[in-house]
Scaffold this motif. Structure first.
Motif, short mmCIF file in Angstrom:
data_model
loop_
_atom_site.label_atom_id
_atom_site.label_comp_id
_atom_site.label_asym_id
_atom_site.label_seq_id
_atom_site.Cartn_x
_atom_site.Cartn_y
_atom_site.Cartn_z
N GLN A 39 -54.10 11.38 -32.36
CA GLN A 39 -54.34 12.66 -33.02
C GLN A 39 -53.43 13.71 -32.41
O GLN A 39 -53.29 13.81 -31.20
N TYR A 40 -52.82 14.48 -33.29
CA TYR A 40 -51.91 15.54 -32.87
C TYR A 40 -52.58 16.86 -33.21
O TYR A 40 -52.92 17.11 -34.37
N ASN A 72 -60.78 6.26 -36.89
CA ASN A 72 -60.18 7.48 -36.36
C ASN A 72 -61.19 8.49 -35.81
O ASN A 72 -60.98 9.68 -35.91
N PRO A 91 -51.43 19.61 -41.79
CA PRO A 91 -51.11 18.50 -40.88
C PRO A 91 -49.61 18.24 -40.81
O PRO A 91 -48.83 18.79 -41.59
N SER A 147 -52.96 16.80 -48.27
CA SER A 147 -53.55 16.56 -46.94
C SER A 147 -53.91 17.83 -46.18
O SER A 147 -54.55 17.74 -45.13
N GLU A 187 -53.47 5.65 -34.14
CA GLU A 187 -54.50 6.63 -34.44
C GLU A 187 -54.40 7.86 -33.58
O GLU A 187 -55.32 8.63 -33.47
N HIS A 189 -49.05 12.66 -42.48
CA HIS A 189 -50.36 12.34 -41.90
C HIS A 189 -51.44 12.53 -42.96
O HIS A 189 -51.50 13.56 -43.63
N ARG A 190 -52.31 11.52 -43.08
CA ARG A 190 -53.34 11.56 -44.10
C ARG A 190 -54.72 11.91 -43.58
O ARG A 190 -55.64 12.17 -44.34
N SER A 191 -54.86 11.87 -42.26
CA SER A 191 -56.17 12.14 -41.67
C SER A 191 -56.14 13.50 -40.97
O SER A 191 -55.20 13.82 -40.24
N SER A 246 -54.25 16.13 -36.72
CA SER A 246 -53.86 15.21 -37.78
C SER A 246 -53.41 13.88 -37.19
O SER A 246 -53.01 13.80 -36.02
N SER A 247 -53.50 12.86 -38.01
CA SER A 247 -53.18 11.52 -37.56
C SER A 247 -52.61 10.71 -38.72
O SER A 247 -53.04 10.89 -39.85
N PRO A 248 -51.67 9.81 -38.42
CA PRO A 248 -51.19 8.93 -39.49
C PRO A 248 -52.31 8.04 -40.01
O PRO A 248 -52.32 7.64 -41.15
#
Lengths: 114, 114
Positions: free
Chosen positions: B103-104, A100, B25, B72, B101, B29-31, B93-95
């Motif tokens: 990114q929002y 990512n 996020p 998160s 992948e 979303h975990r990232s 954030s991203s799932p």
């Protein structure tokens, strides 16, 4: 590390004309490819992305992009520019390793003349 | 789903102070990634957190740090502020699941250091 090149920091088109924004990436293994748009004082909004499958990708607001592996390119096009398309456009890539990490181009500011 | 939210939206600090920026996020979303955007340097990657662990890091000095909580949500801290830290700080954030992948981005926090 990846690098992303956007040719032309400023592009100016007339309303109704074709929009072509260029993006080239550096890696030999095709990454995930994205185009984002940023309006003044706002965050980035996803226009479209390529992960796998059909190389011509359609996005929002009439934009589309074509992934060309042989040219390591992912140029963004729109057949007919609208005044509301005036914004800054960013090409981005992400390695296919699940980590990512995004690499952004330097951006292209699109001006649309009436 | 609600989008990525960032607080505060605007911040004015003086040199030498420290600042904490917050990012919530998209649900699920975990990232969470952080970027610094300036007119001269464009979009520069700061770091990425995934499941409360820093997974990727850009080339910024140790004055820039972050953390992610179990829900998160993420915070970014800049200590001993310098004039050059004035920028738009974007959170994304991203799932972060395989093949997804994207990114929002949030609207950003605009930091002005005087």
């Amino acid at each position: 590390a990846q690098s992303v090149t956007q040719l032309g920091s400023h592009v100016s088109v007339s309303e109704g004309a074709l929009v072509l924004l260029r993006c080239n990436y550096s890696s030999s293994v095709p990454p995930y490819l994205f185009w984002y748009v940023q309006y003044p004082n706002q965050g980035l909004q996803l226009l479209l992305k390529y992960t796998t499958g059909a190389t011509l990708v359609k996005g929002i607001n009439g934009f589309e992009a074509e992934f060309k592996k042989s040219e390591t390119s992912f140029h963004l096009t729109k057949p007919s520019a609208h005044m509301s398309d005036a914004a800054e456009y960013f090409c981005a890539v992400s390695d296919r390793n699940g980590f990512n990490k995004f690499y952004f181009g330097s951006g292209t500011k699109l001006n649309v003349k009436p | 789903k609600a989008g990525v939210t960032q607080t505060p939206r605007y911040l004015i600090k003086t040199r030498g102070q420290q600042v904490t920026l917050s990012c919530s996020p998209i649900s699920g979303h975990r990232s969470v990634s952080w970027y610094q955007q300036t007119p001269g340097q464009g979009l520069q990657f700061l770091f990425e957190y995934f499941s409360e662990t820093q997974r990727n890091k850009g080339n910024f000095p140790g004055r820039f740090s972050g953390r992610q909580f179990s829900n998160s949500r993420s915070e970014m801290n800049v200590s001993t502020l310098e004039l050059g830290d004035s920028a738009l700080y974007l959170c994304a954030s991203s799932p972060a699941t395989a093949g997804e992948e994207t990114q929002y981005f949030g609207p950003g926090t605009r930091l002005l250091v005087l």
